[in-house]
Write an enzyme that holds these catalytic residues in place. Sequence first.
Site, short mmCIF file in Angstrom:
data_model
loop_
_atom_site.label_atom_id
_atom_site.label_comp_id
_atom_site.label_asym_id
_atom_site.label_seq_id
_atom_site.Cartn_x
_atom_site.Cartn_y
_atom_site.Cartn_z
N HIS A 1 0.84 -1.20 0.00
CA HIS A 1 0.00 0.00 0.00
C HIS A 1 0.87 1.25 0.00
CE1 HIS A 1 -4.11 -1.66 1.61
NE2 HIS A 1 -3.70 -2.22 0.49
N TYR B 1 -9.54 4.96 7.79
CA TYR B 1 -9.69 5.34 9.19
C TYR B 1 -10.78 6.41 9.27
CZ TYR B 1 -5.19 3.03 10.04
OH TYR B 1 -4.17 2.11 10.14
N PRO C 1 -3.88 0.43 18.75
CA PRO C 1 -3.63 -0.04 17.39
C PRO C 1 -3.89 0.99 16.29
CG PRO C 1 -5.68 -0.93 18.23
CD PRO C 1 -5.03 -0.22 19.38
N LYS D 1 1.37 0.29 15.05
CA LYS D 1 2.77 0.27 15.50
C LYS D 1 3.15 -0.93 16.35
CE LYS D 1 3.84 4.02 13.49
NZ LYS D 1 4.14 3.66 12.12
N TYR E 1 3.32 7.23 9.94
CA TYR E 1 2.57 6.01 9.69
C TYR E 1 3.45 4.94 9.05
CZ TYR E 1 -1.35 3.00 8.34
OH TYR E 1 -2.22 1.94 8.21
#
Length: 392
Positions: free
Chosen positions: A72, A199, A291, A295, A383
């Site tokens: 991704h 998200y 979560p 990480k 990220y």
Amino acid sequence: MRTTIAIVGAGPAGLLLGQLLQRAGIDNVIVERRSADYVLSRIRAGVLEQGTVDLLDSVGASQRLHAEGIVHHGFELLLDGRREHIDLDAGGVPVTIYGQTEVTRDLMDARAAQGGQTLYEVDDVAIGGVDGDRPWLDFTVDGVVTRLDCDYVVGCDGFHGVSRRTIPEGVLRTYERVYPFGWLGILVDTPPVNDELVYARHARGFALCSMRSASRSRYYVQVPTEERVDDWSDARFWNELRARLSPDLAERLQTGPSLEKSIAPLRSFVVEPMQHGRLFLAGDAAHIVPPTGAKGLNLAMADVGLLASLFDKAYAGGEPQALARYSELALRRVWRAQRFSWWMTSMLHTLPGLDAFTTRVHGAELDTLLASRAGRATIAEAYAGFPGQTLD
């Protein structure tokens, strides 16, 4: 029994450390209180940073990852119905979608191929001697009480494991935040609703659209901590998830019977230092992140990657003093990841008791970052993963 490094815990971090040490010619034994099948049954994370992929490459445990994993180059923020794409290439590197269960399976196979010793279903593990120069493990395996002498012990046995509890009271400083909500997650054999992770921030609560493969999806919705899984039918879950998505995503969502359903509480947790004498802590034994920032697994893998390099310096390089810097170096990355995970959690979840002013400020903070190339790059860089720490 005698070995050089005794590793407690045969999850992905313990298994990776074992392989890294094997590659460096450092003998090790892993002990695990659960069965191999139980370890493989754990449903966990699925977003791998490039640093984690590189470590798996280095021990020959990534062939299936590269064949089946999904690379991704971005993810989406869904902010009260408004879709915003975060380009991970702005942060320098992509991530790979590949389930933790599969990582564990690949590492188990790699260890078996190299003849590494892993003892499963080990009971009554006790760690001793870490304040001196002759540590040991006592445990029972197949009904036989056994002692394993070693040079060092590494605890990769999670938050509830014996390793951290072995350290005397007063040595560790604990930093913790427990969040007043959890994630209700569902695993389903349907195609993901979106090509990338989504998200979602919504007045009804946070939601995440994730995946394990092109045909298996993982979805989450924020729920109060007192919620019970039994109160959530599949139909109720799908209705709630649709309500938190934008109309186009809700229309595209393919539902199906759940393969697994559970509620995970959220917490931030760190202990300092991450070592005591000849005992080192790695992964959830030393730190837990919510979560939201993806990480947890990556931090654990970075811990053991760093630790393996320090053991190599100690044995091959004749620099045993390098091991004294493990905690200092590991915690630099841990706290950066904690900050990002806390920030993502705070920005995207509905927080009980949060006043209207702060809620609007959170929205303005996201808007400020998303309005600039630098702000988007900052999110992407965090990220995608912070660089691993090395000796200066």
